[in-house]
Design a protein around this motif. Sequence first.
Motif, short mmCIF file in Angstrom:
data_model
loop_
_atom_site.label_atom_id
_atom_site.label_comp_id
_atom_site.label_asym_id
_atom_site.label_seq_id
_atom_site.Cartn_x
_atom_site.Cartn_y
_atom_site.Cartn_z
N ASN A 226 5.30 -121.65 -14.30
CA ASN A 226 4.58 -121.70 -15.58
C ASN A 226 4.13 -120.30 -15.98
N LEU A 227 3.59 -119.55 -15.03
CA LEU A 227 3.04 -118.23 -15.35
C LEU A 227 4.15 -117.24 -15.71
N ALA B 126 0.47 -113.34 -30.73
CA ALA B 126 1.24 -112.46 -29.83
C ALA B 126 0.30 -111.97 -28.73
N TYR B 127 0.50 -112.47 -27.53
CA TYR B 127 -0.36 -112.11 -26.39
C TYR B 127 -0.39 -110.60 -26.17
N GLU C 257 8.13 -115.38 -22.26
CA GLU C 257 8.00 -115.69 -23.68
C GLU C 257 7.25 -114.59 -24.43
N GLU C 258 6.29 -113.98 -23.78
CA GLU C 258 5.39 -113.06 -24.48
C GLU C 258 5.80 -111.60 -24.37
N SER C 259 6.79 -111.28 -23.54
CA SER C 259 7.26 -109.90 -23.48
C SER C 259 7.68 -109.44 -24.87
N CYS D 48 11.60 -110.14 -16.60
CA CYS D 48 10.94 -111.46 -16.72
C CYS D 48 11.99 -112.56 -16.77
N GLU D 49 13.03 -112.31 -17.53
CA GLU D 49 14.08 -113.33 -17.67
C GLU D 49 14.76 -113.58 -16.32
N LYS D 50 15.06 -112.49 -15.64
CA LYS D 50 15.74 -112.59 -14.34
C LYS D 50 14.83 -113.28 -13.31
#
Length: 550
Positions: free
Chosen positions: A478-479, A319-320, A485-487, A498-500
């Motif tokens: 990519n970033l 988990a980042y 993914e890591e939120s 992030c999704e939006k």
Amino acid sequence: MPPKKSRNPLAKTKGRQVSPEALEDVRRLLGDAPRQRDLLIEYLHLIQDEYAHISAHHLAALASEMKLSQAEVYEVASFYAHFDVIKEGETPPPALTVRVCEGIACEIAGAKNLINALKDALGDGIRVQPVPCIGACDSAPAAAVGQNRIGDADVETISNAINEGATTASIPAYTDLEAYISEGGYNAFKACQSGEKSPQDILEEIDQSGLRGLGGAGFPVATKWHFLIDNPRPAIVAVNADEGEPGTFKDRDILAFNPHQLIEGALIAAHVVGADAIYIYLRDEYPHVHQILKAEMAKLEADGMNGDIALHLRRGAGAYVCGEETALLESLEGKRGLPRNRPPFPANEGLFGRPTLINNVETLYCVTDIVRNGAQAYQDSGRPHFYSVSGRVKKPGVKLAPTGISVNDLIAEHCGGMADGHSFMGYLPGGASGGILPASMGDLPLEFGSLEKHGCFVGSSAVVILSDQDPIDDVVKNLVHFFEEESCGQCTPCRAGCEKLAHMLDADDWNDDLIRELAGAMQDASICGLGQAAANPVLSALNFFKGESK
Ligand code: SF4
């Protein structure tokens, strides 16, 4: 009449019934030591390592054994990417997983093609799993066959590793305790223990050195230590060895080649702030480092050289966000890695509610140097520190260079120039979150405070070099995908933002105004640095690569 108490421990567990077989498995794996709530993630690792997944039965049994609710155990297990939680009726994954990194350095080195080729070549009996950065960006594309990390990976090298059964971590030659002591190691800590150097002496030395936290935030180290001096004791030192920022792999080499210089720095820190325990939180992508640290910490304790400061090693679990210091504390307590709101600050109320000093690996590594050789020597040598350099250069790797070196000099003097056939186009100065700068700004000093006015920061000094063959749109996607993914999902501006944002980047034409508005909301209203920085690459693309981005 009160209800009769049951003597059957299984009867206490609410929800799913606990199978005696699963309970026996769990008890065997956990051994005889008293059960500790903070070790929940370690216990989950034991199950995952043994069975290559965690079944619903084992989760229920673990909850029963620890006298926790099943929901509590499930929420922790399902939070971390390295646990494969399998419900009843679901098919467990194959025993062997090949994790292929899809971080930015690996993506531009062809990770997508590698993933597809591996899926075709390996069939259903082996799982091929795209994963975020595994900290091997200098040998991209990188993959891990079980625990065996493979750089410059292709189908052939991975197939060979599988056929040869090479699935365990390979341990490099490193400076072990005996070698470290023979070179004068632990003399600096001994000078602290004997009183030859007082805590005040050390604080002044660190202060004069100008050392700043090298995990990303760049906070002055002496100031951070000062916060704990008058707080109740004993405090705790937590070592952040969870470098998960795509492009960052410098701590990996410190830990793998010279672990005792870090441990000595942590012991010095513990001595100064009055801590009786050190917890090293290590990212799970470095199994070779885990073995090294475990062995060397055991030797140190056997020799009693750690004095009365207890040493603990803890595994992350993919988990980042746990690299964020308060999420790290939560994870060390065996919980989901959800960043805490501040105040209270860790210096006042950190791990287990005790005053806690959290420092990064390289920071503590430098502390040893400074206490050993003095602040002046550190200053005179240019405050050297490690840059992780990856991407389109001839010789990527961990580069020791003076603080404030420019990327042009890094490429020319430390990396053998650009890779053949590639022209320098731009660079990430500080991993995924530090923004992107164009080649025309390649003379800026890579130092805290020097890039902020351009909307960027050096962070953990993860420098990823991009070339004319790397479309900026693809880099940005990519970033942003990584952050999506890591939120951890705890706060809406980050989770939904992030999704939006990822969705908006898929449009044929980017809506610049809307992107900037959303980025502003994410920066202003997210709880932690992940959400606050997630839009940085997009803003950089709009600011510096207009005409190249959509
Ligand atoms: Fe979690 Fe993102 Fe909020 Fe940080 S900003 S707490 S990662 S949702």
